[in-house]
Design an enzyme around this catalytic site. Structure first.
Site, short mmCIF file in Angstrom:
data_model
loop_
_atom_site.label_atom_id
_atom_site.label_comp_id
_atom_site.label_asym_id
_atom_site.label_seq_id
_atom_site.Cartn_x
_atom_site.Cartn_y
_atom_site.Cartn_z
N LYS A 57 3.70 -3.49 12.73
CA LYS A 57 4.98 -3.76 13.39
C LYS A 57 5.47 -2.50 14.12
CE LYS A 57 7.96 -6.43 11.37
NZ LYS A 57 9.00 -6.96 10.45
N GLU A 106 -2.41 3.65 7.01
CA GLU A 106 -3.78 3.14 6.89
C GLU A 106 -4.23 2.46 8.17
OE1 GLU A 106 -1.85 2.76 2.75
OE2 GLU A 106 -1.27 2.45 4.84
N ARG A 138 4.32 -10.38 3.96
CA ARG A 138 3.58 -11.36 3.14
C ARG A 138 3.89 -12.79 3.55
NH1 ARG A 138 7.25 -8.45 0.44
NH2 ARG A 138 8.97 -9.41 -0.69
N HIS A 168 -17.57 -19.51 -15.93
CA HIS A 168 -18.60 -18.68 -16.55
C HIS A 168 -18.18 -17.23 -16.60
CE1 HIS A 168 -21.60 -21.94 -16.61
NE2 HIS A 168 -20.93 -22.36 -15.55
#
Length: 776
Positions: free
Chosen positions: A439, A445, A502, A618
């Site tokens: 933004k 990062e 999010r 599993h």
């Protein structure tokens, strides 16, 4: 703000507006309807200017809405649309509560309104709680029958005064207030006030109405005597009657087994289901009774869930710590609808961005958009982190069946260089497009990865900086930074501060999704979101899918002590769905303070996790079935496979149904022994059961269905946050580590030994890394 206050009484309606010296009034009476009241107010208030309306309502009010018709007026008050009728925002409270608010001086105050009936309100440390004490039994009737207007007319003035004394003394003894105010139209009929009481003034109803709209900068009522007192109108969570009832109810049913619940109700598996917009929810395998569900719905009502839903869809600034609207629902609002934020309709802006995205996507997908060397784009790499990565990754994997298989899509988020190196190692720069999503275009990062990607591109294309504009586009709002990077701002796709990261996969952040599946499928995704939005906004709580899921999560988190929720999609394309939900749920509700900054005294957001079935069976299902932790599970499955292959889908769905059955009913000791199991192995083969689960079914995984699933969990998270009274839309918890990292980076990179001022552990780790880093 100019406010019009309307005090609705049994004999008159009185009105006063900001700046006016004297109230005006007109008669009410037993035939007055809500529509007639509004018409009368507009007539007597003609010429007055006002921006908002406060209404004192002579009947019970729950979270701003009448819940029963007034006993001394005509019909049509419940369900009436007051904001539309007045053409402006309206706050409606019980009339006694409004007069109490105008009379309040602090501490614990009981207000009793001696009017046509008996109004009653308790205010404790600024929290307003209408009591409706007038309907409590007294002698052969109710308090109201003796001290209201009927009692005065029926029993005469002398007896009425005695009854008032008696009723007031009883209520003081029961509630132990520090201050008692007697108001209402008949208080002047008392020759002396009962001990410990002071007389109110009907004019205080107007003061209370004005106070409803006068928040100070810290969110509290602005009047001097109210300073620092939050007039929320809602009791703290653990003090709400529904919460207390749930605590007692849990004690009664906490050991009740699902075997018993199903044995006692042969139709339970059909009855405890809900279906809407193509999503079927079976919640029958939860440890709940009809009473549980009723109490949970009451808790939602007591917590103002309906009003908070309305506030979000209206564009109110419900993200209180950042003073922002929360309008991811606007991202999927159909063209032509209107949602206004700060006086501006945002829906046309949303569709302008969507149209620009569609145009760009069509050019890339058709080959009309060419790279710097004239080759078409065959590879797309999305660079982002958090919501700018998790949503696009999940959506691409979920909708890969619908994607252009001639193109390659990859996603880079981690600042670990391996992420970018592996994403680009086998690609041709001349055929690669980067979507840089930030933004502010300053995210550490993302911009570190974007700059390294730029260097990789230029190294592969001869170093011509003009190549950047043909191989980079931006999802950002910072045109200056985007331009400085070398990206043409015509290829910058914006979004807004009312979109949380999010909640942004259906905004311009979804550009990589649209490039993969095309604009038509992307709009189908948005339509799925919108269908659930409207369901959440309008459906009654007993049939509202997100509300049911959210309330069940609260039930297990706060009453059973469950710390996690497992999300188990039996669809390989949804393999990244649990990881996506981790940010959606835990960044939203991982909070330790309430909206007004008080420490919570109850658990909030649980840990969400999961894997696709049947892989998880599993891996970790052992713990879910036989471990010591209670882990509620959501099973997600589809009636039709996108990749039909022999018996595979039948086997997959058989496992869904088998797992929920096994979790619910288990395998008791008697059954294990009857199978001939050696005594020494019997305890090891017992399944206790009583492990709760939801089953969520849809026909097939389509773009529309994916939108529905994401919105389902978005609004479940919202429901939980409202109950817990936390801000589900900020994320201050991610900030501290980022700030400290900025301090540490130069300490790692300095050529000379830095002076460290951290704790001994951090100092030692930095020195150890520097020593390792500097080894050749």
């Amino acid at each position: 703000m100019r406010v019009l206050v309307v005090d609705v009484g049994g004999t008159h309606v009185k009105v006063l507006a900001t700046g006016q010296k004297a109230p005006r009034e007109f008669p009410s009476g037993p035939t007055l309807t809500a529509a007639q009241m509004v018409a009368g107010v507009k007539m007597v208030a003609a010429g007055w200017k006002y921006d908002a309306v406060s209404i004192g309502y002579p009947g019970p009010v729950l979270h701003g809405r009448p819940v029963a018709e007034p006993p001394h007026l005509g019909p049509g008050w419940v369900g009436f649309d007051y904001p539309t009728a007045f053409g402006c925002p309206v706050k409606l409270v019980n009339d006694a509560a409004m007069q109490a608010l105008g009379s309040y001086r602090g501490g614990k105050m009981l207000f009793l309104g001696l009017g046509t009936g008996l109004g009653s309100t308790l205010i404790v440390d600024g929290i307003v709680e209408p009591m409706e004490l007038g309907h409590l039994p007294y002698r052969d009737g109710t308090f109201e029958a003796y001290v209201g207007l009927h009692g005065l007319q029926e029993h005469g003035l002398t007896q009425w005064r005695r009854d008032v004394d008696d009723v007031v003394s009883r209520l003081i003894a029961a509630l132990e207030p520090e201050d008692v105010v007697l108001g209402g139209g008949n208080v002047h009929q008392l020759d002396t006030l009962p001990p410990g009481c002071r007389a109110g003034d009907n004019a205080n109803a107007f003061l209370g109405g004005f106070r409803l709209w006068e928040p100070s900068q810290d969110g509290h009522i602005a009047s001097e005597e109210m300073k620092g007192r939050p007039m929320t109108g809602t009791l703290p969570l653990t003090a709400r009657p529904a919460w207390k009832s749930l605590v007692a109810h849990h004690e009664k049913i906490r050991d009740l087994h699902l075997r018993t619940l199903f044995a006692d109700d042969a139709k339970r598996g059909e009855r405890l289901t809900a279906e809407a917009v193509g999503i079927y929810l079976d919640y029958s395998k939860n440890r709940v009774t009809d009473d549980t569900l009723a109490l949970l719905r009451r808790l939602a009502e007591d917590s103002g869930l309906r009003e908070r839903i309305d506030a979000m869809f209206r564009g109110d600034k419900i993200n209180v710590t950042e003073n922002r609207a929360v309008l991811h629902v606007a991202l999927r609002a159909p063209r032509g609808t209107s949602i206004v934020v700060d006086g501006k309709d945002v829906v046309p802006e949303v569709h302008a961005v969507l149209d620009a995205m569609a145009d760009f996507s069509n050019r890339v997908r058709s080959g009309a958009w060419k790279g710097h060397t004239g080759k078409r784009i065959r590879n797309v790499i999305n660079i982002g982190i958090g919501g700018s990565d998790l949503g696009p990754v999940m959506a691409y994997e979920a909708l890969r069946h619908y994607s252009d298989r001639a193109m390659t899509f990859r996603f880079v988020s981690n600042v670990d260089g391996t992420d970018l190196v592996e994403a680009t190692r086998d690609l041709n720069p001349a055929e690669t497009l980067f979507v840089a999503s930030s933004k502010t275009f300053t995210t550490l990062e993302t911009m570190t990865n974007a700059e390294s990607a730029r260097q990789w591109l230029l190294a592969g294309l001869g170093g011509d900086v003009k190549a950047v504009a043909k191989h980079f586009v931006a999802v950002s709002t910072n045109a200056q930074k985007v331009s400085e990077f070398g990206i043409d701002t015509a290829n910058m796709f914006g979004f807004w501060d009312w979109v949380g990261g999010r909640y942004s996969m259906d905004s311009a952040i979804g550009l990589s999704t649209m490039l993969a599946v095309g604009p038509e499928n992307f709009r189908a995704l948005l339509d799925g979101f919108h269908q659930v939005d409207e369901h959440f906004r309008t459906a009654p709580f007993e049939r509202n899918l997100p509300v049911l899921l959210g309330l069940l999560t609260v039930w297990y988190t706060d009453f059973f002590g469950a710390e996690t929720v497992a999300v188990l999609p039996y669809e390989q394309y949804l393999k990244r769905f649990p990881a996506y939900l981790q940010q959606l749920t835990m960044e939203s509700n991982g909070k330790h303070v309430t909206l007004d900054g008080a420490d919570v005294s109850y658990p909030t957001g649980p840990i969400y996790w999961g894997e696709p079935g049947t892989n998880g069976q599993h891996s970790f299902y052992q713990l879910i079935h036989q471990g010591t932790r209670l882990i509620p599970c959501d099973f997600i499955a589809f009636g039709h496979a996108l990749s039909p292959l022999g018996r595979h889908h039948d086997m997959l769905l058989a496992n869904v149904f088998a797992q929920t059955e096994a979790l619910a009913f288990g395998k008791p000791r008697e059954q294990v022994k009857a199978e001939g199991t050696p005594d020494g192995l019997v305890p090891h083969r017992v399944f206790q059961g009583n492990r709760p689960s939801n089953t969520i079914l849809a026909e097939r995984l389509t773009p529309e269905t994916l939108g529905k699933l994401v919105a389902l969990y978005e609004h479940s998270v919202f429901t939980q946050g409202v109950i817990w009274n936390v801000d589900s839309f900020d994320q201050w918890g991610v900030e501290l580590g980022k700030v400290l990292a900025q301090r540490i980076i130069p300490e790692l990179e300095n050529q000379t030994e830095p002076t460290l001022g951290h704790d001994s552990s951090t100092n030692n780790l930095i020195r150890r890394y520097r020593k390792s880093r500097n080894k050749k």
